[in-house]
Design an enzyme around this catalytic site. Structure first.
Site, mmCIF file in Angstrom:
data_model
loop_
_atom_site.group_PDB
_atom_site.id
_atom_site.type_symbol
_atom_site.label_atom_id
_atom_site.label_comp_id
_atom_site.label_asym_id
_atom_site.label_seq_id
_atom_site.Cartn_x
_atom_site.Cartn_y
_atom_site.Cartn_z
ATOM 1 N N HIS A 183 0.810 -1.134 -0.105
ATOM 2 C CA HIS A 183 -0.042 -0.058 0.032
ATOM 3 C C HIS A 183 0.794 1.069 -0.046
ATOM 4 O O HIS A 183 1.852 1.380 0.640
ATOM 5 C CB HIS A 183 -0.892 0.036 1.284
ATOM 6 C CG HIS A 183 -1.688 1.089 1.578
ATOM 7 N ND1 HIS A 183 -2.788 1.531 0.402
ATOM 8 C CD2 HIS A 183 -1.505 2.327 2.152
ATOM 9 C CE1 HIS A 183 -3.475 2.703 0.820
ATOM 10 N NE2 HIS A 183 -2.681 3.220 1.556
ATOM 11 N N ASP A 211 -15.536 2.168 7.700
ATOM 12 C CA ASP A 211 -14.438 3.114 7.442
ATOM 13 C C ASP A 211 -14.913 4.066 6.417
ATOM 14 O O ASP A 211 -14.715 5.257 6.735
ATOM 15 C CB ASP A 211 -12.957 2.163 6.915
ATOM 16 C CG ASP A 211 -12.114 3.234 6.305
ATOM 17 O OD1 ASP A 211 -11.632 4.104 7.012
ATOM 18 O OD2 ASP A 211 -11.989 3.503 5.115
ATOM 19 N N ARG A 255 -15.192 12.087 9.230
ATOM 20 C CA ARG A 255 -13.837 12.730 9.955
ATOM 21 C C ARG A 255 -14.008 14.030 8.754
ATOM 22 O O ARG A 255 -13.316 15.071 9.087
ATOM 23 C CB ARG A 255 -12.819 11.838 9.851
ATOM 24 C CG ARG A 255 -13.057 10.760 10.968
ATOM 25 C CD ARG A 255 -11.850 9.665 10.630
ATOM 26 N NE ARG A 255 -10.536 9.910 10.320
ATOM 27 C CZ ARG A 255 -9.707 9.373 9.594
ATOM 28 N NH1 ARG A 255 -9.963 8.220 9.174
ATOM 29 N NH2 ARG A 255 -8.437 9.794 9.514
ATOM 30 N N SER A 271 -7.738 3.134 9.551
ATOM 31 C CA SER A 271 -8.477 3.483 8.308
ATOM 32 C C SER A 271 -7.851 2.420 7.261
ATOM 33 O O SER A 271 -8.286 1.599 6.293
ATOM 34 C CB SER A 271 -8.758 4.957 7.977
ATOM 35 O OG SER A 271 -9.095 4.855 6.710
ATOM 36 N N LYS A 290 -8.565 -1.660 5.459
ATOM 37 C CA LYS A 290 -9.045 -2.007 4.007
ATOM 38 C C LYS A 290 -8.047 -2.806 3.565
ATOM 39 O O LYS A 290 -8.252 -3.792 2.763
ATOM 40 C CB LYS A 290 -8.718 -0.580 3.072
ATOM 41 C CG LYS A 290 -10.067 0.132 3.375
ATOM 42 C CD LYS A 290 -9.869 1.494 2.654
ATOM 43 C CE LYS A 290 -8.920 2.549 3.313
ATOM 44 N NZ LYS A 290 -9.689 3.816 3.380
#
Ligand code: URA
Ligand code: CA
Length: 433
Positions: free
Chosen positions: A82, A161, A168, A183, A187
């Site tokens: 990621h 999320d 947020r 968060s 995922k």
């Protein structure tokens, strides 16, 4: 349990239990806990923070709020990568076939997303015929067979999320390390990763501009991953200037293929070797980072990485001969150079502004439904620290419109030329494991 008591408990600095956090996430997801209470809670988290245990519980509760992808029919340790996001970040296109070539199973679920260019799927769709609409069975079969497949996002992953991120965004609580870390990690875990490699970017073009913040985020994510049984490592890398030379969909595909051939930009190759080594170690295909790096270098030198890419493309309907003939990729009508206005040394290429210029050309999506022009983008000729003479090309604009005045204006504002520069930013700042 009452939400008001849990808000108070967090506000006053006490640690919430697993059951309490599960209650909050489930209640927010099914809307039995209203936004105003959740807003108060996230603001309390913003100021008070969360313990390592709370972060792990929050992450898993968000994973459990929706579907989870089962990759258990795929042999081996599934390692996902990621990136916190950058400009011209071509790493996935290189890394996926590169690590697959040394036996690491890459089962990539990818989105299109918004940004300066398209996501990995958009980029791959520059290859005629390539598609990601495959069934789960086909996906699993392809990964077992070729060690690599990419599928489009499907299912209802981490709805908690999604809802929390939106809340947020409008309550000034995005910028909280425990909330960002949980968060992102939720995922990846819901998408089936056994192990995770994180590329946390820092610099002007990054979400975390300051190195200290990037380090804190990287440590938080590594901690969560390891606490919930997913081996996790992180690299903190530079995003003060774009990575590699290409920014744009087809241009990045070409750059990725060049890199797999051993002819790519030095910074892109190096970052792929650093991240790839971590993936290989986490997948237990090597016991040290040095050994892993050797395997990856060999996969490039022997042509196996390029071959893995071609097999992957062909297996998903694409024409693998693009790797031998880049003219088969979408071509822009106009190629317009940007000449340097003075001689000197390139001292800044502000990644975010360069990304915005690519976006103006049509390389990215402004809204979910906008069309991407796969052919357009920018090809840098210079990077920070390079000498340039007056009139020499700083970069080439690939455009389908002849009028690129606004793009040029933006680019001139984001590329600085000085007499000298004190230091060139490092590519990799730190490795966290
Ligand atoms: N990216 C995410 O996915 N989540 C955050 O909270 C911030 C950035
Ligand atoms: Ca690039």
């Amino acid at each position: 349990m009452r939400m008001v008591d849990l808000i108070e408990k967090k506000r006053d600095g006490f640690e919430l239990t697993k059951q309490e956090i599960e209650y909050i996430v489930a209640g927010f997801t099914d809307e039995s806990i209203p936004d105003y209470q959740m807003s108060a809670f996230t603001m309390a988290v913003f100021f008070v923070g969360m313990t390592d245990q709370e972060r792990a519980h929050l992450t898993l509760a968000m994973v459990e709020s929706g579907d989870q992808i089962q990759l258990s029919d795929i042999e081996g340790v599934k390692v996902d990568k990621h990136s916190t996001g950058g400009v011209g970040d071509t790493t996935t296109l290189v890394l996926a076939p590169l690590v697959a070539a040394v036996g690491v199973p890459v089962a990539k679920m990818s989105g299109r997303g918004l940004g300066h260019t398209g996501g990995t799927i958009d980029k791959l769709e520059s290859i005629a015929g390539f598609h990601v609409e495959i069934t789960t069975d086909e996906f699993v079969k392809l990964v077992n067979q070729n060690k690599l497949a990419v599928v489009g996002q499907s299912g209802n992953l981490t709805p908690a999320d999604k809802k929390l991120y939106a809340l947020r965004d409008v309550t000034a609580t995005v910028n909280s390390i425990p909330l960002i870390a949980s968060s992102i990690m939720s995922k990846k875990i819901a998408a089936g990763a056994d192990a995770i490699v994180l590329d946390v970017k820092t610099g002007a073009g990054a979400f975390m501009e300051q190195l200290d913040d990037a380090r804190e985020l990287a440590k938080a994510m590594v901690q969560i991953g390891n606490n919930v049984g997913r081996n996790t490592m992180a690299v903190i890398s530079d995003m003060s200037q774009p990575l590699g030379f290409a920014i744009g969909n087809a241009l990045e595909v070409q750059e990725a293929i060049d890199t797999l051939k051993g002819k790519g930009p030095a910074d892109l190759l190096e970052l792929c070797l650093v991240l790839g080594s971590q993936m290989v170690v986490l997948a237990r295909k090597a016991s040290t980072l040095e050994e892993a790096r050797g395997l990856l270098e060999d996969a490039i030198a022997s042509g196996r990485a390029l071959e893995t890419f071609k097999v992957f493309v062909q297996s998903q309907g694409g024409d693998p001969s693009v790797a031998d003939d880049y003219n088969k990729l979408p071509q822009a009508k106009f190629k317009i150079d940007l000449p340097a206005k003075r001689a000197g040394v390139v001292s800044a290429i502000e990644a975010d502004e360069v990304g915005n210029a690519a976006m103006l050309l049509g390389a990215g999506r402004a809204t979910k439904d906008s069309e991407i022009d796969l052919a357009v983008g920018l090809l840098l000729r210079k990077k920070i620290g390079d000498k340039v003479s007056e009139g020499e090309s700083l970069l080439t604009i690939y455009s389908n419109s002849e009028d690129v005045e606004e793009v040029k204006y933006k680019l001139y504002n984001s590329i600085k030329i000085s007499d000298t520069i004190s230091d060139v930013p490092p590519l990799v700042y730190e490795i966290i494991q």
